[in-house]
Design a protein around this motif. Structure first.
Motif, short mmCIF file in Angstrom:
data_model
loop_
_atom_site.label_atom_id
_atom_site.label_comp_id
_atom_site.label_asym_id
_atom_site.label_seq_id
_atom_site.Cartn_x
_atom_site.Cartn_y
_atom_site.Cartn_z
N ASN A 156 0.83 -1.21 0.00
CA ASN A 156 0.00 0.00 0.00
C ASN A 156 0.86 1.26 0.00
O ASN A 156 0.50 2.28 0.59
N ILE A 157 2.00 1.19 -0.68
CA ILE A 157 2.91 2.34 -0.74
C ILE A 157 2.22 3.60 -1.26
O ILE A 157 2.51 4.71 -0.81
N SER A 158 1.30 3.42 -2.20
CA SER A 158 0.64 4.60 -2.79
C SER A 158 -0.10 5.41 -1.75
O SER A 158 -0.26 6.63 -1.90
N ASP A 159 -0.58 4.78 -0.67
CA ASP A 159 -1.25 5.53 0.40
C ASP A 159 -0.34 6.57 0.99
O ASP A 159 -0.77 7.68 1.34
N TRP A 160 0.93 6.23 1.13
CA TRP A 160 1.90 7.16 1.70
C TRP A 160 2.32 8.21 0.67
O TRP A 160 2.49 9.39 0.99
N ILE A 161 2.45 7.78 -0.57
CA ILE A 161 2.88 8.71 -1.62
C ILE A 161 1.81 9.76 -1.89
O ILE A 161 2.12 10.92 -2.19
N LEU A 162 0.56 9.38 -1.77
CA LEU A 162 -0.53 10.32 -2.02
C LEU A 162 -0.54 11.48 -1.04
O LEU A 162 -1.19 12.50 -1.27
N GLN A 163 0.18 11.34 0.05
CA GLN A 163 0.31 12.45 0.98
C GLN A 163 1.23 13.53 0.44
O GLN A 163 1.28 14.64 0.95
N GLU A 164 2.00 13.17 -0.61
CA GLU A 164 2.88 14.13 -1.29
C GLU A 164 2.57 14.05 -2.78
O GLU A 164 3.19 13.30 -3.51
N ASP A 165 1.62 14.82 -3.24
CA ASP A 165 1.08 14.71 -4.60
C ASP A 165 2.14 14.73 -5.69
O ASP A 165 2.02 14.04 -6.69
N ARG A 166 3.17 15.50 -5.48
CA ARG A 166 4.17 15.66 -6.53
C ARG A 166 4.91 14.35 -6.82
O ARG A 166 5.54 14.22 -7.86
N LEU A 167 4.87 13.38 -5.91
CA LEU A 167 5.60 12.15 -6.07
C LEU A 167 4.82 11.08 -6.83
O LEU A 167 5.39 10.10 -7.29
N LEU A 168 3.51 11.24 -6.96
CA LEU A 168 2.69 10.20 -7.57
C LEU A 168 3.06 9.97 -9.03
O LEU A 168 3.13 8.83 -9.49
N SER A 185 -8.95 8.11 -5.96
CA SER A 185 -9.32 8.51 -7.32
C SER A 185 -8.15 9.12 -8.08
O SER A 185 -7.99 8.89 -9.28
N ASP A 186 -7.32 9.91 -7.39
CA ASP A 186 -6.18 10.54 -8.05
C ASP A 186 -5.23 9.48 -8.60
O ASP A 186 -4.71 9.60 -9.72
N GLU A 187 -5.00 8.45 -7.82
CA GLU A 187 -4.12 7.37 -8.26
C GLU A 187 -4.74 6.62 -9.44
O GLU A 187 -4.07 6.38 -10.46
N PHE A 188 -5.99 6.24 -9.32
CA PHE A 188 -6.66 5.47 -10.37
C PHE A 188 -6.67 6.23 -11.69
O PHE A 188 -6.39 5.67 -12.75
N GLU A 189 -7.00 7.50 -11.66
CA GLU A 189 -7.06 8.31 -12.88
C GLU A 189 -5.69 8.42 -13.54
O GLU A 189 -5.57 8.33 -14.76
N LEU A 190 -4.66 8.62 -12.74
CA LEU A 190 -3.31 8.74 -13.29
C LEU A 190 -2.86 7.43 -13.93
O LEU A 190 -2.37 7.39 -15.06
N PHE A 191 -3.05 6.31 -13.24
CA PHE A 191 -2.58 5.02 -13.72
C PHE A 191 -3.39 4.51 -14.92
O PHE A 191 -2.89 3.72 -15.72
N SER A 192 -4.63 4.97 -15.05
CA SER A 192 -5.50 4.46 -16.12
C SER A 192 -4.98 4.80 -17.51
O SER A 192 -5.37 4.15 -18.49
#
Length: 265
Positions: free
Chosen positions: A192-204, A231-238
């Motif tokens: 679940n690394i993305s949970d931590w990365i989403l706290q710093e948007d620029r890193l996603l 949602s931010d993660e899903f939209e980017l990865f899609s």
């Protein structure tokens, strides 16, 4: 790649145990995973595949080996996970136990007396634990969290033939930032690394591009979750990946999301 300074790493570990002083590269270690590791990995065929996984407690790597992965390379921002991984491997090899039964001096010193290091990496891990227990009586404060009994491997015979005490390819990196891994993988397990990365948007963005570059054609990323996909993660990865959700039935027949995958387009 990782540069080891055992004495310094021991000092940082003592800081955590005695004073609760932590940083990204020197942090407490999960004693085991509370995510559905076995269920997540069972959604893909890992047999004969080259895999990169977050190290964390080691549960992910052990299950990947146990399901026949050809190779399992490791990464983690927390350098101390490397040493704990060897402690887990010794526990499996010599005590036939998937998890440590105790975190105190008596139990671990009994284990260390059996260990005969056969490689430079194993010697580093051995020296770390010997030096650490010259300064502390227990590592319970170095570890955090519990683990899911669903992740325990009861028959360790095959796993014992797979774990490699002499050739651990550990990358001490932040996978959301610039890195130097050049190998391509069939599967990457990110937990679940993305949970931590989403706290710093620029890193996603960087995180997604790193994973895309590390994967072979049709390669798969395995992720865990305890609730939902941001949602931010899903939209980017899609844009570059197709997503598949992993669910199981809850007590009231509701579908519970426990993980998901991204397959490279």
């Amino acid at each position: 790649m990782c540069i080891y300074n055992v004495s310094f790493d021991v000092m940082k570990s003592v800081d955590i145990i005695q004073y609760n002083i932590k940083s990204k590269k020197y942090n407490s270690i999960y004693s085991g995973s509370n995510e559905e590791v076995n269920r997540i990995i069972s959604n893909v065929d890992v047999c004969g595949k080259n895999v990169l996984t977050v190290l964390s407690s080691g549960d992910q790597a052990f299950h990947l080996y146990n399901k026949g992965a050809k190779s399992v390379d490791l990464f983690d921002i927390n350098k101390l996970t490397f040493y704990y991984y060897y402690l887990r491997m010794w526990c499996i090899k010599y005590f036939n136990s998937f998890y440590l039964e105790d975190y105190g001096y008596r139990y671990i010193s009994k284990l260390l007396k059996i260990v005969k290091p056969s490689s430079n990496q194993e010697r580093l891990a051995y020296d770390y634990w010997v030096q650490l227990f010259e300064k502390v009586n227990s590592i319970s404060n170095l570890l955090e969290g519990g683990y899911s009994l669903n992740n325990e491997i009861s028959d360790l015979n095959y796993l014992k033939t797979r774990i490699d005490l002499g050739n651990t390819n550990f990358n001490n990196i932040d996978i959301s930032k610039k890195m130097k891994i050049r190998k391509k993988y069939d599967i990457i397990y990110t937990s679940n690394i993305s949970d931590w990365i989403l706290q710093e948007d620029r890193l996603l963005d960087s995180y997604m591009n790193n994973l895309y570059g590390l994967l072979k054609k049709n390669g798969v990323i395995l992720c865990s979750t305890f609730s939902y996909i941001e949602s931010d993660e899903f939209e980017l990865f899609s844009d570059k990946f197709n997503c598949e959700l992993f669910t199981h039935k809850g007590y009231s027949d509701n579908s519970i999301l426990f993980g998901y995958s991204y397959k490279k387009k």
